[in-house]
Write a protein that holds these residues in place. Structure first.
Motif, PDB file in Angstrom:
ATOM      1  N   LEU A   7     -12.468  -5.545   3.908  1.00  0.00           N
ATOM      2  CA  LEU A   7     -11.799  -4.258   3.748  1.00  0.00           C
ATOM      3  C   LEU A   7     -12.799  -3.124   3.890  1.00  0.00           C
ATOM      4  O   LEU A   7     -13.977  -3.262   3.544  1.00  0.00           O
ATOM      5  N   TRP A  53     -15.379   5.483   7.786  1.00  0.00           N
ATOM      6  CA  TRP A  53     -15.068   4.195   7.178  1.00  0.00           C
ATOM      7  C   TRP A  53     -16.323   3.640   6.518  1.00  0.00           C
ATOM      8  O   TRP A  53     -17.410   3.709   7.087  1.00  0.00           O
ATOM      9  N   PRO A 100     -15.903  -0.506   0.586  1.00  0.00           N
ATOM     10  CA  PRO A 100     -15.362  -0.003  -0.689  1.00  0.00           C
ATOM     11  C   PRO A 100     -16.326  -0.151  -1.853  1.00  0.00           C
ATOM     12  O   PRO A 100     -16.294   0.644  -2.795  1.00  0.00           O
ATOM     13  N   VAL A 155      -7.136   2.597   4.418  1.00  0.00           N
ATOM     14  CA  VAL A 155      -7.653   1.253   4.164  1.00  0.00           C
ATOM     15  C   VAL A 155      -7.612   0.487   5.480  1.00  0.00           C
ATOM     16  O   VAL A 155      -6.566   0.417   6.134  1.00  0.00           O
ATOM     17  N   LEU A 208       0.825  -1.209   0.000  1.00  0.00           N
ATOM     18  CA  LEU A 208       0.000   0.000   0.000  1.00  0.00           C
ATOM     19  C   LEU A 208       0.863   1.265   0.000  1.00  0.00           C
ATOM     20  O   LEU A 208       0.521   2.258  -0.655  1.00  0.00           O
ATOM     21  N   TYR A 212     -12.793   1.361   3.317  1.00  0.00           N
ATOM     22  CA  TYR A 212     -12.074   2.553   2.870  1.00  0.00           C
ATOM     23  C   TYR A 212     -12.461   3.729   3.760  1.00  0.00           C
ATOM     24  O   TYR A 212     -13.611   3.838   4.196  1.00  0.00           O
ATOM     25  N   TRP A 224     -11.034  -3.227  -5.117  1.00  0.00           N
ATOM     26  CA  TRP A 224     -11.529  -4.322  -4.275  1.00  0.00           C
ATOM     27  C   TRP A 224     -12.926  -4.687  -4.744  1.00  0.00           C
ATOM     28  O   TRP A 224     -13.822  -3.841  -4.781  1.00  0.00           O
TER      29      TRP A 224
END
Length: 223
Positions: free
Chosen positions: A163, A171, A174, A193, A67, A165, A81
């Motif tokens: 995951l 948050w 994604p 992330v 990353l 984002y 993703w």
């Protein structure tokens, strides 16, 4: 006149005494064995835990390195993703620079359990090479062939992963995140992330682990 000496008769162990002594020695041997066995088991658990911790640290270290090395290229997607595989474009760490790399992370069932896997393409220098590697990474995550498996590395057992984002001060998933402009490679990079992995039972390390990455360019000092 001769002197008579009285000699006390020498007495040996009786059968009962011998059996009792053997029983006591056997009991002591069993207790000693259990103590040694407990020490060996404790050492084995400690060693296994240390080995798994090293593997986990190496995997998370590679995750952060990938990353940190994100490399936006014009008219491409540097980070994607889809709920199953994370694909990204990153700088090569080779000296001299050999070109960009396409990297993919996924979880796949193998040998009766889930495995966390990482895939890396050979260096790419042209847009056509990047497009081919990007599509190959997606194919590797779903129906890998021998050609795709050549570049994969099995990292550690994994029960599940997710995951999130960080965009717009929160948050979010994604797949539902907004704020990216189509065709603008820089806008598709989130400010952060969040990785959530669940380690399977039966290991020295189990349960859920969360690791946050902050984009050093877009994220500033936010967490």
């Amino acid at each position: 006149m001769p002197v008579k000496h009285s000699h006390k008769a020498l007495r040996g162990f009786t059968l009962v005494e011998l059996l009792l002594a053997i029983a006591v020695m056997s009991l002591l041997a069993i207790l000693s064995w259990r103590g040694l066995d407990g020490m060996v088991r404790a050492q084995e658990i400690t060693r296994q835990r240390a080995d798994e911790m090293l593997v986990l640290q190496a995997a998370l270290g590679q995750w952060g390195t990938d990353l940190d090395a994100l490399m936006p290229i014009a008219n491409t997607t540097p980070l994607d993703w889809d709920g199953q595989v994370l694909r990204l474009t990153r700088r090569s760490s080779a000296v001299p620079d050999e070109g960009a790399l396409v990297v993919a992370w996924t979880r796949r069932n193998a040998n009766g359990g889930g495995q966390w896997l990482r895939w890396q393409s050979p260096p790419v220098r042209t847009r056509a090479d990047w497009q081919q590697a990007w599509e190959q990474a997606a194919q590797w995550a779903r129906t890998p062939g021998d050609a795709e498996r050549r570049y994969e590395v099995a990292l550690l057992p994994l029960d599940s992963w997710q995951l999130f984002y960080y965009r717009g001060g929160a948050w979010s998933n994604p797949l539902s995140s907004t704020g990216a402009t189509p065709g603008d490679s820089g806008a598709t990079l989130p400010d952060g992330v969040r990785l959530q992995i669940t380690l399977p039972p039966g290991q020295a390390l189990v349960g859920q682990l969360t690791r946050d990455w902050v984009n050093p360019v877009l994220g500033g000092g936010r967490s």
